[in-house]
Write an enzyme that holds these catalytic residues in place. Structure first.
Site, PDB file in Angstrom:
ATOM      1  N   GLY A  11      43.429  47.175  39.594  1.00 21.83           N
ATOM      2  CA  GLY A  11      44.525  46.373  39.027  1.00 21.83           C
ATOM      3  C   GLY A  11      45.411  46.388  38.422  1.00 21.83           C
ATOM      4  O   GLY A  11      45.370  47.489  38.164  1.00 21.83           O
ATOM      5  N   ASP A 128      43.432  44.684  31.053  1.00 20.48           N
ATOM      6  CA  ASP A 128      41.559  44.859  29.858  1.00 20.48           C
ATOM      7  C   ASP A 128      41.534  44.754  28.497  1.00 20.48           C
ATOM      8  O   ASP A 128      41.359  44.593  27.423  1.00 20.48           O
ATOM      9  CB  ASP A 128      40.709  44.661  30.798  1.00 20.48           C
ATOM     10  CG  ASP A 128      40.338  43.790  32.096  1.00 20.48           C
ATOM     11  OD1 ASP A 128      41.272  42.971  32.523  1.00 20.48           O
ATOM     12  OD2 ASP A 128      40.243  44.798  33.192  1.00 20.48           O
TER      13      ASP A 128
END
Ligand code: F6P
Length: 323
Positions: A11, A128
């Site tokens: 990502g 994250d």
């Protein structure tokens, strides 16, 4: 070592471009040739590799996304895929790699290193913040600020309509994004995978709030929470409190985009330099990170297997501050 390659994988996260810039310029500064590998491991397999110069990375420090593109490669998970990637690196004369990404990226890099021994150093690039070996990952600060900006806006309408909003934030299996969104966004409840927050607790907290004449509520739900998605949690609560005026907002990929904050540009630049300097110093199979303001290198295997714990006081803070 004369030639190194750089790629982004998994990502994307704001600050990846600043990191690419730092890697390319540190390589040039040290007299190395540097090659960009497009689309992560997929590009490595296909030989989508090009020479980068100092000017290739002009005017990108402020941009979100990644100029090298990103992908999650299924092919690299096979032995044949990794062999093809190695053959391409050999053809281009690439002797060292800098990988920018998250746990999937470093899992791949770890196996690749075991099989073919190409020196590889990584920079933690993921919104994250779930990687062991660094206090913060590149893109996390920007993602939190993007989410917080949206939550401030939701708060306005929640207040006007006297509603309960269930706001889902990203983070995969971690609550790192959810916690500062809840504390900084003045939420009444936070639900994260690392701690148990039951539906009963949500119901009791809402009822207690209404009894104190509170009229609007923000519940921050980390996407990996065990009670389910924000939509599922809202439905479970609505079943018990059918007259609750509730709405669900899933912030989604908006959290992955946008110009990196100053903190992310600084972190990306520091770690980009550290990756190239690490390679030159003979480091391999390690991720560069910052812990307590100090540069540290952590073996890939530890970054992906050890859990970065969330301070349990943070969920308590949400309780205290919403009384
Ligand atoms: O790892 C970053 C992340 O944005 C997670 O927070 C999220 O679960 C996932 O990637 C989404 O992945 P994709 O962009 O492939 O849908």
């Amino acid at each position: 070592m004369k030639k190194i390659g750089v790629f982004t994988s998994g990502g994307d996260s704001p600050g990846m471009n600043a990191c690419i810039r730092a890697i390319v310029r540190t390589a040039v500064y040290n007299g190395l040739e540097v090659y960009g590998i497009r689309r992560g491991y997929n590009g490595m397999i296909k030989g989508d590799i090009f020479k980068m110069e100092s000017l290739t990375v002009s005017n990108i420090i402020q941009k979100g996304g990644t100029i090298l593109k990103s992908a999650r490669s299924m092919e690299f998970m096979t032995k044949e895929g990794r062999q093809a990637a190695y053959d391409q690196l050999q053809q281009h004369g690439i002797e060292g790699l800098v990988a920018i990404g998250g746990d999937g990226t470093f899992t791949g890099a770890n196996i690749f290193h075991e099989e073919f021994g190409i020196p590889t150093v990584g920079a933690p690039g993921t919104i994250d913040n779930d990687l062991y070996g660094t206090d913060y990952t590149i893109g996390y600060d920007t993602a939190v600020n993007t989410a917080l900006d949206a939550i401030d806006k939701i708060r306005d309408t929640a207040d006007s309509h006297e509603r309960v909003f269930f706001v889902e934030v990203m983070g995969r299996d971690s609550g790192y994004i959810a916690i500062p969104c809840a504390i900084g966004g003045g939420a009444e409840i936070v639900m994260i995978p690392e701690t148990d927050t039951s539906i009963d607790y949500v119901i009791d907290t809402l009822k207690a709030g209404w009894s104190r004449s509170k009229t609007s509520f923000i519940v921050i739900v980390a996407e990996g929470d065990e009670e389910g998605s924000a939509t599922e949690i809202a439905a479970k609560v609505s079943k018990i409190i059918p007259n609750m005026d509730a709405r669900v907002t899933i912030l989604g990929h908006v959290q992955r985009g946008g110009a990196p904050t100053a903190a992310d540009r600084m972190l990306a630049s520091q770690l980009g330099i550290a990756c190239v300097e690490g390679l030159l110093a003979g480091r391999t199979n390690e991720m560069a990170g910052i812990i307590n303001k100090e540069l540290v290198y952590t073996p890939f295997i530890e970054t992906i297997t050890k859990q970065k714990l969330i301070n349990p006081n943070f969920t308590k803070m949400v309780d205290i501050l919403s009384v």
